[in-house]
Write a protein that holds these residues in place. Structure first.
Motif, PDB file in Angstrom:
ATOM      1  N   VAL A   1       0.898  -0.679  -0.125  1.00 36.15           N
ATOM      2  CA  VAL A   1      -0.122   0.017  -0.147  1.00 36.15           C
ATOM      3  C   VAL A   1       0.745   1.083  -0.099  1.00 36.15           C
ATOM      4  CG1 VAL A   1      -1.990  -0.909   1.055  1.00 36.15           C
ATOM      5  CG2 VAL A   1       0.022   0.587   2.528  1.00 36.15           C
ATOM      6  N   PHE A   2       0.424   2.197  -0.574  1.00 32.89           N
ATOM      7  CA  PHE A   2       0.878   3.932  -0.589  1.00 32.89           C
ATOM      8  C   PHE A   2       0.410   4.562  -0.203  1.00 32.89           C
ATOM      9  CE2 PHE A   2      -0.903   4.398  -4.558  1.00 32.89           C
ATOM     10  CZ  PHE A   2      -1.028   5.970  -3.953  1.00 32.89           C
ATOM     11  N   ASN A   3       0.597   5.635   0.987  1.00 34.05           N
ATOM     12  CA  ASN A   3      -0.543   6.489   1.910  1.00 34.05           C
ATOM     13  C   ASN A   3       0.890   7.852   1.794  1.00 34.05           C
ATOM     14  OD1 ASN A   3      -2.850   7.449   3.241  1.00 34.05           O
ATOM     15  ND2 ASN A   3      -2.662   6.250   4.804  1.00 34.05           N
ATOM     16  N   VAL A   4      -0.287   9.034   1.726  1.00 34.18           N
ATOM     17  CA  VAL A   4       0.356  10.074   2.145  1.00 34.18           C
ATOM     18  C   VAL A   4      -0.566  10.790   2.776  1.00 34.18           C
ATOM     19  CG1 VAL A   4       0.511  12.417   1.014  1.00 34.18           C
ATOM     20  CG2 VAL A   4       0.171  10.406  -0.504  1.00 34.18           C
ATOM     21  N   PHE A   5       0.704  11.138   4.032  1.00 33.53           N
ATOM     22  CA  PHE A   5       0.261  12.116   5.078  1.00 33.53           C
ATOM     23  C   PHE A   5       0.198  13.522   5.230  1.00 33.53           C
ATOM     24  CE2 PHE A   5       0.858   8.150   8.581  1.00 33.53           C
ATOM     25  CZ  PHE A   5      -0.023   7.153   7.942  1.00 33.53           C
ATOM     26  N   LEU A   6      -0.818  14.383   5.878  1.00 34.81           N
ATOM     27  CA  LEU A   6      -0.448  15.542   6.081  1.00 34.81           C
ATOM     28  C   LEU A   6       0.600  15.630   8.079  1.00 34.81           C
ATOM     29  CD1 LEU A   6      -3.810  17.695   5.104  1.00 34.81           C
ATOM     30  CD2 LEU A   6      -1.175  17.749   3.939  1.00 34.81           C
ATOM     31  N   VAL A   7       0.534  17.038   8.089  1.00 35.97           N
ATOM     32  CA  VAL A   7       1.715  16.462   9.330  1.00 35.97           C
ATOM     33  C   VAL A   7       1.964  17.952   9.647  1.00 35.97           C
ATOM     34  CG1 VAL A   7       3.701  16.097  10.921  1.00 35.97           C
ATOM     35  CG2 VAL A   7       2.612  14.625   9.231  1.00 35.97           C
ATOM     36  N   GLN A   8       1.457  18.252  10.857  1.00 26.48           N
ATOM     37  CA  GLN A   8       1.841  19.529  11.250  1.00 26.48           C
ATOM     38  C   GLN A   8       3.532  19.444  12.204  1.00 26.48           C
ATOM     39  OE1 GLN A   8      -1.590  22.255  11.380  1.00 26.48           O
ATOM     40  NE2 GLN A   8      -0.755  24.228  12.782  1.00 26.48           N
ATOM     41  N   ASP A   9       3.974  21.400  11.901  1.00 26.28           N
ATOM     42  CA  ASP A   9       5.049  21.637  13.458  1.00 26.28           C
ATOM     43  C   ASP A   9       4.731  22.773  15.022  1.00 26.28           C
ATOM     44  OD1 ASP A   9       6.485  19.494  12.955  1.00 26.28           O
ATOM     45  OD2 ASP A   9       7.468  20.725  11.190  1.00 26.28           O
ATOM     46  N   GLY A  10       4.562  23.067  15.658  1.00 26.03           N
ATOM     47  CA  GLY A  10       5.083  23.843  15.621  1.00 26.03           C
ATOM     48  C   GLY A  10       2.814  24.849  16.539  1.00 26.03           C
ATOM     49  N   ILE A  11       2.843  23.309  17.281  1.00 26.29           N
ATOM     50  CA  ILE A  11       1.205  24.059  17.860  1.00 26.29           C
ATOM     51  C   ILE A  11       1.763  23.915  19.295  1.00 26.29           C
ATOM     52  CG2 ILE A  11      -0.648  22.808  17.887  1.00 26.29           C
ATOM     53  CD1 ILE A  11      -0.848  21.042  15.591  1.00 26.29           C
TER      54      ILE A  11
ATOM     55  N   VAL B   1      -4.247  12.232   3.177  1.00 25.72           N
ATOM     56  CA  VAL B   1      -4.501  13.352   1.993  1.00 25.72           C
ATOM     57  C   VAL B   1      -5.840  12.122   1.293  1.00 25.72           C
ATOM     58  CG1 VAL B   1      -3.500  13.728  -0.362  1.00 25.72           C
ATOM     59  CG2 VAL B   1      -2.052  14.567   1.475  1.00 25.72           C
ATOM     60  N   THR B   2      -5.324  11.083   1.417  1.00 19.63           N
ATOM     61  CA  THR B   2      -6.456   9.857   0.232  1.00 19.63           C
ATOM     62  C   THR B   2      -6.927   9.937   1.677  1.00 19.63           C
ATOM     63  OG1 THR B   2      -5.203   7.717   2.256  1.00 19.63           O
ATOM     64  CG2 THR B   2      -3.912   8.336   0.140  1.00 19.63           C
ATOM     65  N   GLY B   3      -7.278  10.343   2.201  1.00 23.67           N
ATOM     66  CA  GLY B   3      -8.883   9.551   2.730  1.00 23.67           C
ATOM     67  C   GLY B   3      -8.824   8.608   2.624  1.00 23.67           C
ATOM     68  N   ASN B   4      -7.832   7.660   3.321  1.00 22.02           N
ATOM     69  CA  ASN B   4      -8.317   6.386   4.141  1.00 22.02           C
ATOM     70  C   ASN B   4      -6.975   6.137   4.641  1.00 22.02           C
ATOM     71  OD1 ASN B   4      -7.729   3.783   3.461  1.00 22.02           O
ATOM     72  ND2 ASN B   4      -8.961   3.415   1.795  1.00 22.02           N
ATOM     73  N   ALA B   5      -7.211   5.347   5.672  1.00 22.06           N
ATOM     74  CA  ALA B   5      -6.640   5.235   7.000  1.00 22.06           C
ATOM     75  C   ALA B   5      -5.122   4.214   6.763  1.00 22.06           C
ATOM     76  CB  ALA B   5      -6.849   4.483   8.626  1.00 22.06           C
ATOM     77  N   TRP B   6      -4.871   3.709   5.388  1.00 20.93           N
ATOM     78  CA  TRP B   6      -5.448   2.642   5.535  1.00 20.93           C
ATOM     79  C   TRP B   6      -3.430   2.828   3.762  1.00 20.93           C
ATOM     80  CZ3 TRP B   6      -2.767   0.062   8.946  1.00 20.93           C
ATOM     81  CH2 TRP B   6      -3.016  -0.588  10.309  1.00 20.93           C
ATOM     82  N   GLY B   7      -4.763   3.695   3.422  1.00 17.65           N
ATOM     83  CA  GLY B   7      -4.345   4.364   1.828  1.00 17.65           C
ATOM     84  C   GLY B   7      -4.854   3.597   0.707  1.00 17.65           C
ATOM     85  N   TYR B   8      -3.910   3.287  -0.645  1.00 17.08           N
ATOM     86  CA  TYR B   8      -4.130   2.880  -1.214  1.00 17.08           C
ATOM     87  C   TYR B   8      -4.443   1.476  -2.069  1.00 17.08           C
ATOM     88  CZ  TYR B   8      -6.736   6.663  -3.181  1.00 17.08           C
ATOM     89  OH  TYR B   8      -7.925   7.219  -3.026  1.00 17.08           O
ATOM     90  N   ALA B   9      -4.259   0.009  -2.574  1.00 18.42           N
ATOM     91  CA  ALA B   9      -3.662  -0.792  -2.467  1.00 18.42           C
ATOM     92  C   ALA B   9      -3.043  -0.857  -3.522  1.00 18.42           C
ATOM     93  CB  ALA B   9      -4.119  -1.988  -2.665  1.00 18.42           C
ATOM     94  N   VAL B  10      -1.750  -1.770  -3.963  1.00 20.26           N
ATOM     95  CA  VAL B  10      -0.552  -1.790  -5.756  1.00 20.26           C
ATOM     96  C   VAL B  10      -0.444  -2.691  -5.118  1.00 20.26           C
ATOM     97  CG1 VAL B  10       1.481  -0.968  -5.767  1.00 20.26           C
ATOM     98  CG2 VAL B  10       0.165   0.008  -4.274  1.00 20.26           C
ATOM     99  N   LYS B  11      -0.951  -3.764  -6.526  1.00 19.86           N
ATOM    100  CA  LYS B  11      -0.896  -5.049  -6.560  1.00 19.86           C
ATOM    101  C   LYS B  11       0.467  -5.563  -7.141  1.00 19.86           C
ATOM    102  CE  LYS B  11      -4.352  -6.505  -3.956  1.00 19.86           C
ATOM    103  NZ  LYS B  11      -4.790  -7.205  -2.887  1.00 19.86           N
ATOM    104  N   ASP B  12       1.208  -4.719  -8.138  1.00 20.63           N
ATOM    105  CA  ASP B  12       2.373  -4.809  -8.705  1.00 20.63           C
ATOM    106  C   ASP B  12       3.449  -3.751  -8.629  1.00 20.63           C
ATOM    107  OD1 ASP B  12       3.554  -6.298 -10.400  1.00 20.63           O
ATOM    108  OD2 ASP B  12       2.853  -5.403 -12.357  1.00 20.63           O
TER     109      ASP B  12
END
Length: 625
Positions: free
Chosen positions: A437-447, A468-479
């Motif tokens: 799977v791949f996924n993309v997170f948003l992260v924030q500093d300085g709060i 960013v994907t809207g999914n906790a685990w991301g998207y599956a990649v089979k190949d």
């Protein structure tokens, strides 16, 4: 007279067992740190296997008892069920029940009727099972080298070979009466799997275990690499039964990127024709050398909470561990594991899956590349109170292969807060499974916000702000095939503030999303929704909003541009006009009625955009706000 009779009896007992042979694979080293469990089921067990060749050498000999060492006595009724069988799934030849009075000591099982080895058996298994709570570790290993097809454990309703789990051998021993001396070496798992870069100075070793009953004093190592063969002779040795022996492999050329096939055979053990079973004397593997300029980052995900009194100390420990290793580490902080708070996102509770016990979580904690390092924990998560555990987990994760290089590209319209994310994945080596799977997170500093033992103005960094994907685990990649580029793109609008649905105080659960303090983290790795030990991040990278990060091992810039043109075009709206990032030959804009409209000062609404680039047409629906 009584003393004399006792002495004679003792001599008779000794004489009756003088030719008995204790056969197994494990050293007699019993260490409570080597206890473990596999999977989530209450039923646990271990078994060892004897090959057909070894049984032929023992033809006509009898098995009268066996001994087992287990890691806990807290089984149902303090019992284990023992068996001797020709298969792990069929009806046993013999079975029984033993009481476990003490853990970490040998428990003897005397067969009601000794079993005579016929030599016709394809194999023999001897082992045990028991029901035990999930908080106890029943299984035992000696942490020696892994040997294929010899050690098994019961995991989630099935028997599995523990080869490759870095456990070594089960502490199970079989007594064979009147057995002749056996010479038998079994080659173990060698350290060819790992992360190597072209030009690196690499040390490779192979190891085997003396699975016979007599000392090994000599052997030959035959090594084949790329069609060339070398033989090295080892003599004047004294390798005792059940002991492992390692030796170096030389003459490996590390200067060239790519794969090299290697085969190693142990031959002429104690002289030609002396060995009982030579079928398990070889190992074949592939060495892979990544580009010399390969860039690899590790993903450290921490588990924390505003109400956690030990978390400020844990944060400092994580910072110290990262600094000490000198590794390129991307950190993301999940506010889960202690209590939900102001920063807990909807995806966060999903990651409780990685805890050893999901009903008993804790903080501060962390995991590195979602790897499970068996020497430290039974799951990917380790206690962040211990710097040593953090360090061990980081170093372990760094030995795993990255497989891919990443190119993360972001564009940001600060006026509309619209963020476009493109992710390109270039595999250097084909991933040997199809559950990535791949996924993309948003992260924030300085709060700046409250933190127990940190005050009201504690600075929270690396805070997970959702996917960013809207999914906790991301998207599956089979190949994931070597050289086959993967691309993905998505555009989102970042709100002025980010809301936590878990924080009870509605007046305080909106946190300002400061764009200049935010970044995007992308990763790709192995995924198994049923087993938290079957996860690993191959590679990851990070880019500030509006910036990009191309890992040095990705490819030449011209390759990247070509890949972008083939994969996708970045089509977006700026000041009421449709814009295209990239080379194209024609752009057309249509309203929903199908009429073509002028691409200028577009009114609010939905439009259909058609772009022709490289002879291919791309169609995209866009929204003008």
């Amino acid at each position: 007279m009584r003393k004399i009779l006792l002495s004679i009896a003792s001599l008779l007992i000794f004489a009756g067992s003088i030719n008995a042979t204790n056969i197994g694979y494990s050293k007699d080293d019993i260490d409570r740190l080597n206890t473990f469990r596999l999977g989530s089921s209450h039923k646990q067990g271990q078994a060892i296997r004897f090959s057909h060749a070894k049984l032929q050498a023992l033809k006509g000999k009898t098995i009268d008892f066996a001994e087992f060492v287990v890691g806990s006595k807290n089984t149902t009724d303090n019992n284990i069920n023992v068996f001797l069988a020709t298969t792990l799934t069929g009806t046993p030849i013999a079975e029984g029940t033993l009481e476990v009075k003490r853990a970490l000591t040998k428990i003897k099982w005397t067969l009601d009727k000794p079993y005579t080895i016929t030599g016709e058996e394809e194999c023999l298994y001897i082992g045990y099972t028991a029901e035990i709570g999930t908080t106890y570790n029943l299984l035992m290993s000696d942490k020696s080298c892994d040997i294929k097809g010899c050690n098994f454990a019961y995991k989630d309703d099935a028997w599995v070979d523990t080869y490759g789990m870095d456990r070594g051998s089960a502490l199970i021993f079989v007594n064979v009466e009147d057995a002749d001396n056996l010479t038998d070496a079994i080659i173990g798992k060698s350290n060819f799997d790992g992360y190597y870069k072209a030009g690196d100075k690499c040390k490779f070793t192979t190891q085997f275990i003396n699975a016979g009953t007599t000392n090994i004093n000599s052997f030959d190592a035959v090594v084949e690499i790329g069609g060339s063969k070398t033989t090295q002779h080892f003599a004047d040795l004294n390798i005792e039964p059940k002991q492992a022996y390692s030796f170096p492999i030389t003459d490996i050329d590390t200067s060239t990127e790519g794969a090299q096939n290697i085969n190693i055979t142990i031959a002429n053990v104690n002289g030609a024709g002396k060995e009982t079973d030579t079928s398990d004397n070889s190992v074949s593997s592939e060495l892979f050398f990544y580009p010399k300029n390969m860039e690899r980052s590790l993903l450290l995900e921490s588990f924390t909470g505003q109400g956690c009194p030990n978390c400020p100390g844990g944060h400092l420990n994580i910072e110290a561990a990262i600094k000490k290793t000198g590794k390129d580490i991307v950190e993301v902080a999940h506010h889960v594991g202690y209590k939900a708070d102001l920063f807990t996102m909807s995806e966060d509770p999903t990651y409780i899956f990685f805890y050893p016990n999901t009903s008993s979580t804790f903080a501060p904690a962390a995991m590195v590349n979602r790897n499970t390092y068996a020497n430290v924990s039974t799951s990917p998560i380790v206690d962040a109170i211990s710097i040593n555990k953090l360090l061990s987990t980081i170093y372990y994760a760094d030995t795993k292969e990255p497989y891919v290089s990443l190119y993360l590209k972001t564009t940001l319209d600060e006026s509309t807060r619209e963020l476009n994310v493109k992710l390109y994945v270039l595999p250097h080596k084909t991933v040997p499974h199809n559950n990535s799977v791949f996924n993309v997170f948003l992260v924030q500093d300085g709060i700046e916000a409250y933190q127990e033992k940190g005050g009201d103005n504690y600075t929270h960094n690396r805070v997970f702000r959702g996917t960013v994907t809207g999914n906790a685990w991301g998207y599956a990649v089979k190949d994931i095939t070597a050289g086959k580029l993967l691309s993905w793109e998505k555009t989102i609008t970042i709100p002025d503030s980010i809301h936590s649905s878990y924080y009870p105080d509605e007046t305080k659960n909106n946190v300002e999303a400061v764009l200049k303090n935010m970044s995007v983290v992308a990763y790709i790795g192995e995924f198994d929704q049923n087993d938290n030990t079957k996860h690993t991040i191959y590679n990851c990278c990070e880019a500030r909003l509006g910036e990009s990060h191309k890992q040095t091992g990705f490819a030449k810039p011209t390759d990247v541009n070509s890949a972008e043109a083939e994969q996708t075009l970045n089509i977006f709206v700026n000041n009421g006009k449709v814009c295209v990032e990239g080379d194209y030959s024609r752009l057309s804009v249509y309203n929903l009625a199908g009429a073509q409209v002028e691409n200028a000062a577009l009114a609010k609404g939905v439009y259909i955009v058609k772009v022709v680039a490289g002879g291919k047409q791309t169609t995209k629906k866009i929204l003008v706000r």
